[in-house]
Design an enzyme around this catalytic site. Structure first.
Site, PDB file in Angstrom:
ATOM      1  N   GLU A  35       0.815  -1.230   0.000  1.00  0.00           N
ATOM      2  CA  GLU A  35       0.000   0.000   0.000  1.00  0.00           C
ATOM      3  C   GLU A  35       0.840   1.269   0.000  1.00  0.00           C
ATOM      4  O   GLU A  35       0.424   2.294  -0.524  1.00  0.00           O
ATOM      5  CB  GLU A  35      -0.951   0.014   1.200  1.00  0.00           C
ATOM      6  CG  GLU A  35      -2.294  -0.619   0.938  1.00  0.00           C
ATOM      7  CD  GLU A  35      -3.081   0.016  -0.219  1.00  0.00           C
ATOM      8  OE1 GLU A  35      -3.117   1.251  -0.317  1.00  0.00           O
ATOM      9  OE2 GLU A  35      -3.651  -0.736  -1.026  1.00  0.00           O
ATOM     10  N   HIS A  37       3.689   1.795  -1.558  1.00  0.00           N
ATOM     11  CA  HIS A  37       4.022   2.054  -2.966  1.00  0.00           C
ATOM     12  C   HIS A  37       2.783   2.538  -3.731  1.00  0.00           C
ATOM     13  O   HIS A  37       2.849   3.459  -4.534  1.00  0.00           O
ATOM     14  CB  HIS A  37       4.527   0.774  -3.645  1.00  0.00           C
ATOM     15  CG  HIS A  37       5.774   0.193  -3.042  1.00  0.00           C
ATOM     16  ND1 HIS A  37       5.800  -1.051  -2.470  1.00  0.00           N
ATOM     17  CD2 HIS A  37       7.029   0.678  -2.940  1.00  0.00           C
ATOM     18  CE1 HIS A  37       7.023  -1.317  -2.037  1.00  0.00           C
ATOM     19  NE2 HIS A  37       7.790  -0.288  -2.309  1.00  0.00           N
TER      20      HIS A  37
HETATM   21  P1  AMP Z   1      11.346   0.596  -2.037  1.00  0.00           P
HETATM   22  O1  AMP Z   1      10.677  -0.323  -3.002  1.00  0.00           O
HETATM   23  O2  AMP Z   1      11.415   0.084  -0.649  1.00  0.00           O
HETATM   24  O3  AMP Z   1      12.672   1.102  -2.554  1.00  0.00           O
HETATM   25  O4  AMP Z   1      10.413   1.881  -1.936  1.00  0.00           O
HETATM   26  C1  AMP Z   1      10.019   2.588  -3.087  1.00  0.00           C
HETATM   27  C2  AMP Z   1       9.363   3.873  -2.674  1.00  0.00           C
HETATM   28  O5  AMP Z   1       8.234   3.604  -1.844  1.00  0.00           O
HETATM   29  C3  AMP Z   1      10.297   4.784  -1.833  1.00  0.00           C
HETATM   30  O6  AMP Z   1      10.101   6.130  -2.216  1.00  0.00           O
HETATM   31  C4  AMP Z   1       9.824   4.525  -0.440  1.00  0.00           C
HETATM   32  O7  AMP Z   1      10.074   5.581   0.451  1.00  0.00           O
HETATM   33  C5  AMP Z   1       8.336   4.341  -0.656  1.00  0.00           C
HETATM   34  N1  AMP Z   1       7.749   3.616   0.471  1.00  0.00           N
HETATM   35  C6  AMP Z   1       8.149   2.422   0.979  1.00  0.00           C
HETATM   36  N2  AMP Z   1       7.406   2.092   2.055  1.00  0.00           N
HETATM   37  C7  AMP Z   1       6.525   3.119   2.229  1.00  0.00           C
HETATM   38  C8  AMP Z   1       5.483   3.375   3.192  1.00  0.00           C
HETATM   39  N3  AMP Z   1       5.210   2.532   4.169  1.00  0.00           N
HETATM   40  N4  AMP Z   1       4.778   4.518   3.047  1.00  0.00           N
HETATM   41  C9  AMP Z   1       5.055   5.394   2.051  1.00  0.00           C
HETATM   42  N5  AMP Z   1       6.012   5.208   1.125  1.00  0.00           N
HETATM   43  C10 AMP Z   1       6.740   4.084   1.214  1.00  0.00           C
END
Ligand code: AMP
Length: 284
Positions: A35, A37
């Site tokens: 969620e 993402h």
């Molecule tokens: P990642 O796939 O972990 O590299 O995350 C991709 C993007 O999703 C990054 O900009 C993260 O900061 C964002 N993201 C990951 N988890 C969350 C969350 N719980 N709430 C909001 N954004 C998130």
């Protein structure tokens, strides 16, 4: 939804979209979508005419001792979820195309990556900045959305975009949490049931910090002491850091007298989790 794996094809797509005056919104991820993402994608959908999602588990942001190989991946499920929120293009390149064998250029954002996660992950943000710069060059987005969950990453990208005079607007989006407060993360799937329960202390201790600040506590040392006490009472947790800093510079502060971010990183068993709370001071 189009799935594009080639750098050249992605560039051609974006160049055409720009020539037609379409606004490109971009959400870079490492996949195993949740969620958090999806919230970025929904906002991207509102902000742009065309929404591009990238899924790329970026090898250069993992140190040799970290979880690159076993990082969770499920492309079929991710594609369905992306399609469900209206992603127009899913860009999923192969590592060998992003990093051909003679690759040798890296971007280092020096100051904002020094503390917090930069201490225990000294090459992490160099990998992040480098891959995001590459993705911006390939996707050519007008606007890119990042989560505040990875607060230091967001600040690093904003600093890079400013320093390199890039044209992409970088937007930070609020942390999305599970019903019980745990910040959503692809890495939560590593947690065993008792670790999952212990991990709730991260959010709980941040809520306590928020409460103290809202009650008027300005001394950072007292807030940190209280948060530490809460985290240390949970035997499955091992603290990496808890810091309170200015939200732009990420420099530690001694008193809360304006906006501040309370950021922490904790090991729950072998899993390293991060979380934060941004205090936005009332405008005078
Ligand atoms: P990642 O796939 O972990 O590299 O995350 C991709 C993007 O999703 C990054 O900009 C993260 O900061 C964002 N993201 C990951 N988890 C969350 C969350 N719980 N709430 C909001 N954004 C998130």
């Amino acid at each position: 939804m189009d799935v594009i794996t080639s750098v050249h094809q992605m560039k051609v797509f974006s160049a055409r979209a720009r020539a037609m005056n379409k606004k490109i919104a971009f959400v870079p991820t490492m996949g195993f979508l949740h969620e958090g993402h999806l919230s970025l994608m929904r906002e991207g959908k509102r902000r742009g005419d065309i929404l591009v999602l990238s899924i790329f588990v970026n090898p250069t942001q993992f140190s040799p001792s970290e979880d690159f190989e076993k990082y969770p991946r499920d492309f079929a499920r991710d594609s369905r979820m992306a399609e469900g929120v209206g992603v127009d293009v899913l860009f999923a390149p192969e590592a060998r195309e992003i990093y051909p064998p003679d690759h040798q250029t890296f971007i280092r954002v020096t100051e904002v990556t020094r503390g917090l996660c930069g201490k225990s992950r000294p090459t992490h943000f160099q990998g992040v900045a480098t891959v995001v710069a590459m993705l911006f060059n390939i996707v050519m987005p007008h606007v890119a959305l990042f989560g505040e969950k990875d607060f230091q990453q967001l600040v690093t990208i904003q600093q890079m975009v400013k320093d390199l005079h890039m044209d992409t607007e970088v937007l930070g989006m609020p942390i999305i949490r599970e019903g019980d407060g745990l910040a959503m993360s692809s890495r939560n799937t590593y947690l065993k049931p008792d670790e999952r329960k212990a991990a709730l202390s991260l959010h709980r201790s941040l809520k306590r910090a928020e409460e103290l600040i809202l009650q008027g506590e300005q001394r950072v040392a007292s807030i940190i002491e209280e948060v530490k006490k809460m985290l240390q009472s949970e035997s499955l947790l091992r603290m990496d850091y808890i810091h309170i800093c200015g939200p732009r510079t990420l420099q530690e502060i001694e008193r809360i007298d304006g906006d501040a971010v309370v950021a922490l990183a904790v090991y729950v068993g072998k899993v390293r989790l991060i979380d934060n709370f941004v205090y936005r001071a009332p405008r005078k």
